[in-house]
Design a protein around this motif. Structure first.
Motif: not given
Length: 274
Positions: A21, A202-203, A206, A209-210, A270
């Motif tokens: 990120l 950010r939650r 992320l 990002c998966r 993660f």
């Protein structure tokens, strides 16, 4: 953490990395993060660098330091433009247009975090991002006509977000609106407290990002095509897109990983995964 490709960035912004990120941060809190030509050029250069970065981010957060996301144009810059000729004004407008278009067309998802004021061109930045989260103290305004100006460059992104009928109201009235209204207008997707804004951002980032980075790139490209040309006469394009993506390495690995009940190889590791 900072990146060696961005040594000594201008004090008006900075770039941070958190695994896959990236976070692009407006850093002029004493000026309410208002933008001028130097800041716009810096942000544009940074976005171009990210696109060509050897480890391209899976997602990008656009956020700001201080009480306000961005108060719009810097007053000193506006004052200088008031005395500039047509060609100078056109070049400055073109710079903002390039920034908006580049942000809008990035090949990875973008997420804006908004606290305090997001006025004028700042609202364009928010609408050019894929996802927007507003703190409950956020205030938005298309204030241009109150200054005898027109929200021209940002209009495609704002109209796309809130629709033509609502754009007519807020562009012509220059009335501010709060975070709840921003969510109703589709300018923001979520609302949270100022204290939770970065954590929630950010939650959400992320979570992005998966997903498969190539799949998200292709999805953004497909949505842009549909937005530009309407929903009709797209059978061949949509069929070609899914067929091409399905036979690609990323999709093949993603589907196999699903059947194997394991994370795909392209997903970052993660802390909550064994």
């Amino acid at each position: 953490m900072t990146d060696p490709l961005f040594d000594d960035p201008p004090a008006s912004y900075r770039l941070e990395w958190h695994g896959p990120l990236a976070e692009l941060i407006l850093a002029r809190p004493t000026r309410h993060n208002a933008f001028d030509a130097a800041l716009m050029q810096g942000l544009l250069d940074c976005l171009h660098e990210l696109v060509h970065h050897p480890s391209r981010p899976h997602a990008l957060i656009l956020r700001a330091e201080g009480k306000h996301f961005c108060a719009g144009a810097d007053l000193d810059w506006m004052r200088s433009l008031a005395h500039a000729d047509f060609e100078q004004n056109r070049e400055d407008a073109r710079l903002l247009a390039r920034l908006m278009q580049t942000l809008d067309e990035l090949p990875f998802p973008t997420l804006a975090l908004v606290q305090g004021a997001a006025y004028g061109g700042a609202l364009g930045l928010v609408c050019a991002c894929d996802i927007a989260i507003a703190a409950d103290n956020a205030r938005f305004c298309l204030s241009e006509v109150s200054l005898g100006l027109v929200p021209a460059v940002i209009s495609p992104y704002v109209v796309r977000a809130m629709g033509m009928r609502q754009a007519r109201r807020y562009m012509l009235s220059a009335e501010p609106f709060d975070a709840i209204t921003a969510c109703h207008l589709n300018v923001a997707h979520l609302m949270t407290t100022p204290a939770e804004l970065l954590t929630e951002g950010r939650r959400q980032a992320l979570r992005l990002c998966r997903n498969g980075p190539q799949a998200m790139k292709e999805t953004k490209r497909l949505l842009a095509e549909l937005d530009a040309h309407g929903g009709r006469h797209h059978e061949e394009h949509t069929v070609e897109t899914i067929a091409r993506v399905r036979v690609g390495l990323e999709a093949q690995e993603g589907m196999q990983a699903f059947f194997d009940k394991r994370p795909p190889s392209w997903r970052p590791r993660f802390k909550d995964e064994a």
